[in-house]
Structure formats: structure tokens, C-alpha cells
Design a protein around this motif. Structure first.
Motif: not given
Length: 385
Positions: A148, A158, A160, A186, A204
Motif C-alpha cells: 500500500n 499510500y 487505497n 490513501s 487505507t
């Protein structure tokens, strides 16, 4: 004044006009009308390197300002080193050589520095703690990658990809003294973390789940991805004593564990601040000041430029005491500070300086006010005398 500044940048000022600039800094308490460093930076972005003659001219003008320092020594006990502003706005983008030999001539310095080596400023570095407790040092030229996240050692970004997972997995980013770091969460929210800070966040967020992170301590600037991109889900930032709810905006939170007050500054958009069953809404350019210790919660007009200057590579000190300034420098240069006597702690300063100056350069500028007798740097500790 703006026209004079532009002429100065273009090396078109006459001697009389230069003296007008000097006089302006010497006799003004309020510098709000001075073009911001950011604005002047824009003018300088494509400015070519100066030839040696021009460098000498600029340097001599700065030294002239420094020589006139004694004429402005005390004004309401506010000692302003804004006379260095000329050096700062000329050097803020690419001309740091203005601070070279002549300005910091060892023969003109007080004999106050014990160590001859320069204390380098902070840099991009952090420690990433994963859900299982393992830790990864993030630093320049050291790449790191997970399913991620990807990091080049100076930022971490990051994605998702696991948005449908039911379990929420958290990472924690810890910035040491002498460090700073940038993380993109994310959901697309961007966060700049200052020295001595720690942020806990989900790897996430998930499409239909509330978005929230926790600033465990320290200072962070948030540029929040709007709720319209996330099925209306807002965004919350928790600290030890408050919750900030946003829909999509930019704001700064300063919540160091060794300070009694938490400062939340709204740059644009709107936020709702929840503190001990009280709710306050902030408008752009407003700041909340909260202290559980002193049972204080108030909203004031903010000097946004000064509050977020750290994110833009600058220290902006406006009516700050020497004690407050040394607290900031101690985090950035990873040093400890001792005041041998208490009087200098309350001296007030104004000034804007680049964060990439060495500690010794910073201290010598302060030392030139002549309101501190001397300072020593030894064993990673500054002693103010």
C-alpha cells in the motif's frame, strides 16, 4: 515600499533609496505592509546568479544595515532583527552566499562559540512503525515499498488498494528532533510533519468509513482531500485534548506534549473544533488556542504566514521571545538549550530566516542584538549567557 524592494532586487536602488529601506526597518513596529518573503521569492525564482561586483554591493548594503543596528536597539523592549530582512529576501531562494565571509566575519564576532564545526540543520527523516510493531527508518536515498505504500526516504505515499478490507490497519510515522517528513494518505490527504512529531493513521480508509487520524504529538499541516471525493465522508484529526472535523480544507495543528497550549490555524475552508463538550467553528485566517491545564479556549486572528512558514522552509518569528525561538531551534537542530540567566528568555524578536542555515549562523544573528552576553555550544547543548 514594494516598488523600492523590487528596485533593490533588480539592483536599481540609489544610495538614497537604500537608506529609505534601512530607515523603514529601523523605525517601523508593524511590518505587515512589507511584501511577504513568499511574494519576493516568486520574484527571485528565475533570478540569475549575481556577478561578484553585485554580490559585494549587496553585502556592503547589508553590513551597513548591521552597523546601524545600535540605532534601533530597544523599542518597547522589542529587538527586531528585521534589518536582516534584506539579506533574507535577497537570499531566500538561491542567493545564500550573501551570508558568507563578510557577514559572518570571525574577526567581528564575539568570542562565544566553543565548537568550530557547524551544526547542520534538520533534514527529511522519519521512523515508520507498521501494524505488527516492526520499524523502518525512512531517510534519503533509502527506498521502501509495501503493498500500500512507497517511500523514497524523503516522502511516503499510500494508495487505497485495500479499501474493501473490513479490518483497519494502522501505521505510525514518528519524526525525530532534527527531522521533517511528508506523507500522502490513501485518500489523497497531504500531511507535512514538523520536527518531534508523531502521526497515527489508517493504511487505507475505505469508501464508506469515517476518515480519521491522530496527531499524537507535535505539529502537522493538513491539506485534506474533500469529502465530495469520498462519498461525503468527512475527515477528523484527533489530538490528546481536541478533535478537528473538516470536509476538505487546509489547516495547521501545533500540539507539542511539552507545551501547555494547542494551536489550530485555519488557512482556507472551514473546520469545527470539539473541545471538552464545546464546539467552535473557525474561519480562514483564524486560530484556536486551547489549554486543558489552564481551562482556556479562544479564537483569535492568525498570522497565517508565520504559523505555516516552517512547511515552506522558513522560520518566521513575529514577536517571539528568545525562549520560544530556542524551543523551535532545539527541535530542528536536535540540541538542548540552557539559559544561564533568566533575563534573556523574555527578549522579543522579529525576523524571517531560512531553515537551511547552520545553527551557528542562526545564533550569531541573534547574538548581534547585543542583548545576550554570549553563548556556547558544547556536547550538543547551547548555553545562553
Amino acid at each position: 515600499m514594494k516598488e523600492l524592494f523590487i528596485k533593490y532586487i533588480n539592483r536599481e536602488c540609489s544610495e538614497e533609496e537604500i537608506q529609505q529601506i534601512v530607515s523603514y526597518f529601523q523605525h517601523s513596529d508593524d511590518f505587515s505592509e512589507v511584501p511577504t518573503i513568499e511574494a519576493i521569492s516568486q520574484l527571485l525564482e528565475d533570478f540569475p546568479d549575481m556577478d561578484e561586483d553585485s554580490v559585494s554591493l549587496i553585502r556592503s548594503n547589508i553590513l551597513k544595515i548591521a552597523r546601524d543596528e545600535k540605532a534601533v536597539k530597544i523599542k518597547r523592549r522589542r529587538i527586531t532583527f528585521m534589518f536582516y530582512a534584506a539579506a533574507v529576501f535577497v537570499g531566500v531562494v538561491a542567493m545564500t552566499y550573501v551570508f558568507k565571509e563578510s557577514l559572518f566575519n570571525p574577526n567581528s564576532m564575539k568570542e562565544s562559540v566553543v565548537e568550530s564545526s557547524q551544526t547542520i540543520p534538520g533534514t527529511d527523516k522519519a521512523t515508520l512503525t507498521l501494524e505488527d510493531g516492526s520499524q523502518i527508518a525512512l531517510e534519503k536515498n533509502k527506498n521502501f515499498k509495501t503493498q500500500n505504500a512507497v517511500s523514497n526516504g524523503e516522502t511516503i505515499v499510500y494508495t487505497n488498494s485495500d479499501k474493501n478490507k473490513t479490518a483497519i490497519v494502522y501505521n505510525t510515522l514518528t519524526i525525530p528532533r532534527g527531522g521533517q517528513f511528508y506523507v500522502e494518505l490513501s485518500d489523497g490527504t497531504k500531511v507535512w510533519l514538523n520536527s518531534a512529531s508523531q502521526l497515527k493513521y489508517p493504511v487505507t480508509f475505505g469508501d464508506d468509513k469515517p476518515r480519521s487520524v491522530e496527531l499524537l504529538y507535535g505539529e502537522a499541516y493538513f491539506e485534506v482531500s474533500p469529502s465530495s471525493k469520498h462519498n461525503g465522508q468527512g475527515f477528523s484529526v484527533f489530538t490528546a485534548s481536541q478533535e478537528v472535523k473538516v470536509l476538505g480544507t487546509e489547516f495547521n495543528i501545533k500540539a507539542y506534549s511539552d507545551e501547555d497550549y494547542v494551536y489550530t490555524t485555519l488557512v482556507n475552508g472551514s473546520i469545527a473544533l470539539n473541545v471538552e463538550n464545546q464546539t467552535r467553528e473557525l474561519l480562514p485566517k483564524q486560530q484556536s488556542i486551547h489549554s486543558s491545564k489552564y481551562n482556556v479556549l479562544k479564537v483569535v486572528e492568525a498570522d497565517v504566514y508565520s504559523e505555516i512558514s516552517w512547511k515552506n522552509g522558513l522560520f518566521s518569528f513575529k514577536s517571539k521571545s528568545l525562549k520560544e525561538i530556542m524551543t523551535v531551534l532545539s527541535r530542528w537542530y536536535d540540541i538542548d538549550v540552557i539559559f544561564e540567566i533568566k533575563e534573556p528568555e523574555k527578549i522579543m524578536f522579529n525576523g524571517v530566516l531560512k531553515k537551511n542555515l547552520s545553527l551557528e549562523q542562526m545564533l550569531e544573528i541573534i547574538n548581534r542584538t547585543n542583548l545576550i552576553n554570549a553563548y556556547e555550544i558544547e556536547n550538543n547543548t547551547i548555553t545562553i549567557k
